[in-house]
Design an enzyme around this catalytic site. Structure first.
Site, PDB file in Angstrom:
ATOM      1  CG  ASP A 181     -27.892   7.371 -28.800  1.00  0.00           C
ATOM      2  OD1 ASP A 181     -28.189   8.501 -28.183  1.00  0.00           O
ATOM      3  OD2 ASP A 181     -28.992   6.738 -29.351  1.00  0.00           O
TER       4      ASP A 181
ATOM      5  CD  GLU B 200     -34.792   2.712 -33.124  1.00  0.00           C
ATOM      6  OE1 GLU B 200     -33.687   2.676 -33.074  1.00  0.00           O
ATOM      7  OE2 GLU B 200     -35.703   3.712 -32.491  1.00  0.00           O
TER       8      GLU B 200
ATOM      9  CG  HIS C 120     -31.025  10.904 -28.413  1.00  0.00           C
ATOM     10  ND1 HIS C 120     -32.040  10.882 -28.066  1.00  0.00           N
ATOM     11  CD2 HIS C 120     -30.884  10.034 -29.389  1.00  0.00           C
ATOM     12  CE1 HIS C 120     -32.929  10.447 -28.701  1.00  0.00           C
ATOM     13  NE2 HIS C 120     -32.221   9.780 -29.630  1.00  0.00           N
TER      14      HIS C 120
ATOM     15  CG  HIS D  14     -32.440  11.123 -34.861  1.00  0.00           C
ATOM     16  ND1 HIS D  14     -33.751  11.180 -34.928  1.00  0.00           N
ATOM     17  CD2 HIS D  14     -32.023  10.440 -33.763  1.00  0.00           C
ATOM     18  CE1 HIS D  14     -33.982  10.043 -33.938  1.00  0.00           C
ATOM     19  NE2 HIS D  14     -33.015   9.683 -33.481  1.00  0.00           N
TER      20      HIS D  14
END
Length: 329
Positions: free
Chosen positions: A273, A194, A13, A11
């Site tokens: 991120d 989330e 980005h 996961h």
């Protein structure tokens, strides 16, 4: 310990993993003024999740060309490899790469793949792509993204996801896009659980028929759902440092990853991120070890769970698992 352990990240980005110094330098080259998104120390600055989304999109402003994405990919993979990552899956969006135009998307994708191949030769890290529409841009644009994904599905573009503001629309609004991706042979994941709560996980499982959930941690608020996740073998792409930085949980000890794992849910660890949340995969491992007394055996198990849940082809998976076995022999 953490820096030496080989890691598998599911996961990540791509734009969100851009080192702030890289984005500042690129902005200076292109004379793009995005000084507002940095604090006095040069880090990304935001107030909450929704402001974070705006800062994220502003940080993509200097990323205009395939060459920019080539450089970005090299910078991101260098950071990941330094933290011990041997395999990574990254979310890529044609919204940012060519405005959902298929021919432009192919050019961006070619540049990203070239950089990934170079990083693999240089650092041994393997990268694969998950094409991801931006949820708050709406289901019609997601259809265009799905067509870009379907046309480039194969050995490198291996998955399809959904990211962005969880409170924008419902998963079922994106069912056409997910059906198109599924028909093209892509494996499926979606951000849920989330900000949208446990019901958003149920919605994603039912309406999008995904096999992995991005985040998914708020499933802990519904123990019947936790049992269902465990029974069905649904894999959660958990990003603890992200959740804590954005205020979803107060600290590492209160994060539910340990309880989810104890209840039989397949959990993995990722950074989401990383520079936005001041983390790396090595730091995630260190903080989890401190918070929950996880030892090397637990992290080995999590890395293997991640490798088995990866959307790559079987030959690539076998190679990852061999590297993990060798490291723990």
């Amino acid at each position: 310990m953490s820096g030496l352990l080989p890691k598998v990240e599911l996961h990540l980005h791509l734009e969100g993993a851009a080192p702030p110094g890289f984005i500042r330098g690129l902005a200076a080259e292109k004379k793009v003024d995005i000084a507002r998104i940095f604090d006095e120390r040069g880090n990304y600055a935001y107030d909450d999740f929704w402001h974070f989304l705006k800062v994220y999109e502003a940080a993509t402003e200097p990323l205009k060309t395939p060459e920019d994405y080539h450089r970005l990919t090299l910078a991101v993979l260098e950071e990941s490899a330094a933290a011990g990552v041997i395999y990574s899956e990254t979310f890529l969006s044609p919204d940012f790469c060519g405005g959902r135009d298929l021919s432009a998307w192919r050019e961006f994708l070619h540049a990203i793949r070239e950089a990934a191949d170079l990083a693999e030769r240089r650092d041994g890290i393997v990268l694969r792509g998950i094409v991801t529409p931006i949820r708050h841009l709406g289901p019609e644009k997601a259809k265009e993204v799905a067509l870009c994904a379907a046309e480039t599905a194969g050995d490198w573009v291996v998955g399809f996801g959904l990211a962005g503001d969880e409170k924008s629309g419902k998963p079922k609004d994106f069912s056409w896009a997910f059906d198109a991706a599924r028909e093209a042979g892509l494996r499926l994941t979606a951000h849920a659980g989330e900000w949208g709560g446990p019901e958003s996980v149920r919605d994603a499982l039912r309406d999008l028929r995904v096999e992995r959930i991005g985040h998914g941690v708020r499933a802990i608020e519904d123990l019947a759902l936790v049992d269902e996740l465990a029974e069905r073998g649904i894999v959660l792409e958990v990003c603890p440092g992200s959740n804590i930085a954005l205020g979803l949980y107060q600290d590492w000890r209160s994060h539910p990853i340990h309880e989810l794992r104890e209840r039989g849910v397949k959990v993995t660890v990722s950074t989401d991120d990383p520079p936005f949340f001041h983390t790396t995969m090595a730091r995630e491992y260190d903080r989890l070890a401190t918070a929950f007394d996880w030892d090397e055996g637990v992290f080995d198990e999590i890395a293997k769970t991640s490798a088995k849940a990866a959307f790559c082809d079987e030959k690539t998976r076998e190679n990852i698992l061999k590297k993990l076995e060798k490291a723990h022999a």
